[in-house]
Design a protein around this motif. Sequence first.
Motif, short mmCIF file in Angstrom:
data_model
loop_
_atom_site.label_atom_id
_atom_site.label_comp_id
_atom_site.label_asym_id
_atom_site.label_seq_id
_atom_site.Cartn_x
_atom_site.Cartn_y
_atom_site.Cartn_z
N VAL A 196 11.97 30.27 -25.31
CA VAL A 196 13.20 29.95 -24.58
C VAL A 196 13.51 28.46 -24.68
N VAL A 197 12.48 27.64 -24.48
CA VAL A 197 12.66 26.18 -24.57
C VAL A 197 13.00 25.79 -26.00
N LYS A 198 12.39 26.45 -26.98
CA LYS A 198 12.73 26.18 -28.37
C LYS A 198 14.20 26.49 -28.64
N PHE A 199 14.67 27.60 -28.10
CA PHE A 199 16.07 27.97 -28.28
C PHE A 199 16.98 26.93 -27.66
N VAL A 200 16.63 26.45 -26.47
CA VAL A 200 17.42 25.40 -25.81
C VAL A 200 17.42 24.13 -26.63
N MET A 201 16.24 23.70 -27.08
CA MET A 201 16.14 22.47 -27.89
C MET A 201 16.94 22.60 -29.18
N GLY A 202 16.80 23.74 -29.84
CA GLY A 202 17.53 23.95 -31.09
C GLY A 202 19.04 23.92 -30.89
N GLY A 203 19.49 24.56 -29.82
CA GLY A 203 20.93 24.55 -29.53
C GLY A 203 21.44 23.15 -29.23
N LEU A 204 20.66 22.38 -28.48
CA LEU A 204 21.07 21.02 -28.14
C LEU A 204 21.06 20.11 -29.37
N LEU A 205 20.07 20.29 -30.23
CA LEU A 205 20.05 19.51 -31.47
C LEU A 205 21.25 19.84 -32.35
#
Length: 230
Positions: A24-33
């Motif tokens: 979930v955090v990876k998905f958030v980080m990827g979306g923000l990047l």
Amino acid sequence: MNPVFNLDAATMSPVALFIQADWVVKFVMGGLLAASIWTWAIIIAFTGRLRRLRRETTRFERDFWKADDIDAFHKIESGSDLPSARVFSAGVQEWRRSTASGTIDKSGTRDRLATSMGAAVALEVDKLSDRLNILATVGSVAPFVGLFGTVWGIMRAFTGIASAQNSSLAVVAPGIAEALFATAIGLFAAIPAVIAYNRLSHGVNKVEAALNRFADGFHTTLSRQLDGQR
């Protein structure tokens, strides 16, 4: 069971924090990047477009006020995609329609000219500022998306503490770090977006003011010609 992390530089590096993060955090980080990359692409493209637009608009207005024949100038510039050229074309077309008949309603012609060029200015500004809403959205939403990733990561860190039955720094730090890293990425995306939105909006406002000044000047020129009509 969540793994027990070793507190070293490799574990605390940004790449390691991303790899260790929950999906979930990876998905958030990827979306923000992705949002950050998109934001910078818009900033660079829009800044170049505004500079080119100001330069070409200055050239267009200089040539217009030097022109002796409005119809000849319109033939030259009618195919231009410059906003001031489109405002100019809107005024010329309305002028031709309004003066085509034998009897000319001077007051109505002036009103129609103002309305036609005003609508053209509004349309050009809307098209020019189309991408700015993306910057506004990223600037307002990215911090909260990052905060969501942080909250989720902290929940995972506490789950890791409970699973390991150990509250030492070696257990807690990596999970907290990856959670806070999500907030950092959110701010990294949001801060440039907000600053760019304010600066580029100011640039669009200056373009709008220039278009309105040109429309007013052209309206005055046509109004003088209208006074010479019988």
